[in-house]
Design an enzyme around this catalytic site. Structure first.
Site, PDB file in Angstrom:
ATOM      1  N   ASP A 134       0.847  -1.204   0.000  1.00 56.59           N
ATOM      2  CA  ASP A 134       0.000   0.000   0.000  1.00 56.59           C
ATOM      3  C   ASP A 134       0.878   1.249   0.000  1.00 56.59           C
ATOM      4  O   ASP A 134       2.037   1.198   0.421  1.00 56.59           O
ATOM      5  CB  ASP A 134      -0.883   0.028   1.263  1.00 56.59           C
TER       6      ASP A 134
HETATM    7  N1  URA Z   1      -1.120  -5.957   4.039  1.00 56.82           N
HETATM    8  C1  URA Z   1      -1.648  -4.711   3.995  1.00 56.82           C
HETATM    9  O1  URA Z   1      -2.688  -4.449   4.581  1.00 56.82           O
HETATM   10  N2  URA Z   1      -0.978  -3.773   3.286  1.00 56.82           N
HETATM   11  C2  URA Z   1       0.193  -4.009   2.649  1.00 56.82           C
HETATM   12  O2  URA Z   1       0.756  -3.085   2.042  1.00 56.82           O
HETATM   13  C3  URA Z   1       0.720  -5.305   2.711  1.00 56.82           C
HETATM   14  C4  URA Z   1       0.052  -6.268   3.414  1.00 56.82           C
END
Ligand code: URA
Length: 240
Positions: free
Chosen positions: A106
């Site tokens: 993310d």
């Molecule tokens: N899980 C999440 O919620 N976000 C990420 O970026 C990676 C794993």
């Protein structure tokens, strides 16, 4: 052993279109072993080749395998919309040769991100069949309880999943911090699992993939390095 003409070599390494690469060579921008080579048709052995261009030495690489310590506020998508893309943190040659993230983090997640232009490698690393564990450190909004850790270990139901998802491993690190290991790579998985277990993810960092740890890489946020063959060999499930 494989030979390629110099214009094709430069194009394959991300220096631009064939036409532009021919111009670079004809303009005397490229040297090999200290000698300017201005014949773009010259056939050159690529194995072990180092060429000099724009005041830098470049090693010929058939494919690139990279690890980036991703900072927050960079997007992994090909067409970033709200923040700059992670490719802006790498030399522009990598965009030309279509280097892409292996899976996604993310925009606000930090830590280990693999990148490559080798399709089969990207596919294999992303395949859920390989069960490659990803280790995350999550800072939680509410204090961590043993119920939270147990719920993550036994499985929590996410609304668009057919069955509960469980962490492969989870432990408390601090009052508001856990380490969680996942084999799957579902969308926002850590954040959604924490929310389903009654807490909230305030910050997230990926600290290892397989047996390769972020700490062992010694990269500051925003820094990247090529992966060695030994490091690539560590991107596998642990033997225990
Ligand atoms: N899980 C999440 O919620 N976000 C990420 O970026 C990676 C794993």
């Amino acid at each position: 052993m494989s030979k390629l003409s110099l214009d094709r070599i430069l194009q394959s390494q991300g220096f631009g279109s064939r036409k532009y690469c021919r111009e670079l060579v004809s303009d005397g921008e490229v040297s090999i072993a200290g000698e300017v080579v201005d014949d773009y048709k010259l056939s050159i052995e690529t194995d072990g080749l180092t060429f000099h261009i724009f005041e830098e030495d470049w090693e010929y690489r058939e494919h690139v395998y990279i690890v980036l310590n991703k900072p927050a506020n960079f997007e992994c998508s090909r067409k970033p919309s709200h923040h700059p893309g992670v490719l802006t943190l790498l030399p522009e040659q990598f965009s030309w040769r279509d280097v892409q993230p292996v899976g996604r983090l993310d925009h606000d997640t930090t830590g280990m991100l693999l990148m490559s232009d080798d399709g089969p490698f990207i596919h294999a690393q992303s395949s859920p069949k390989r069960h490659i564990p990803k280790v995350y450190q999550a800072t939680t909004a509410e204090p961590v309880s043993s119920e939270l850790v147990n719920a993550l270990l036994t499985g929590v139901q996410l609304h668009d999943e057919p069955a509960p998802l469980a962490a492969q491993w989870c432990r408390q690190l601090d009052t508001n911090q856990i380490e969680i290991v996942l084999e799957q790579g579902k969308y926002h998985q850590v954040k959604r699992m924490l929310a389903a277990a009654g807490n909230h993810c305030a910050a997230l960092q990926r600290t290892a993939i397989g047996q390769l740890t972020l700490e062992s890489l010694g990269l500051k946020e925003g820094e990247w390095s090529y992966l060695s063959a030994e490091q690539i060999a560590l991107l596998v499930p642990s033997e225990i």
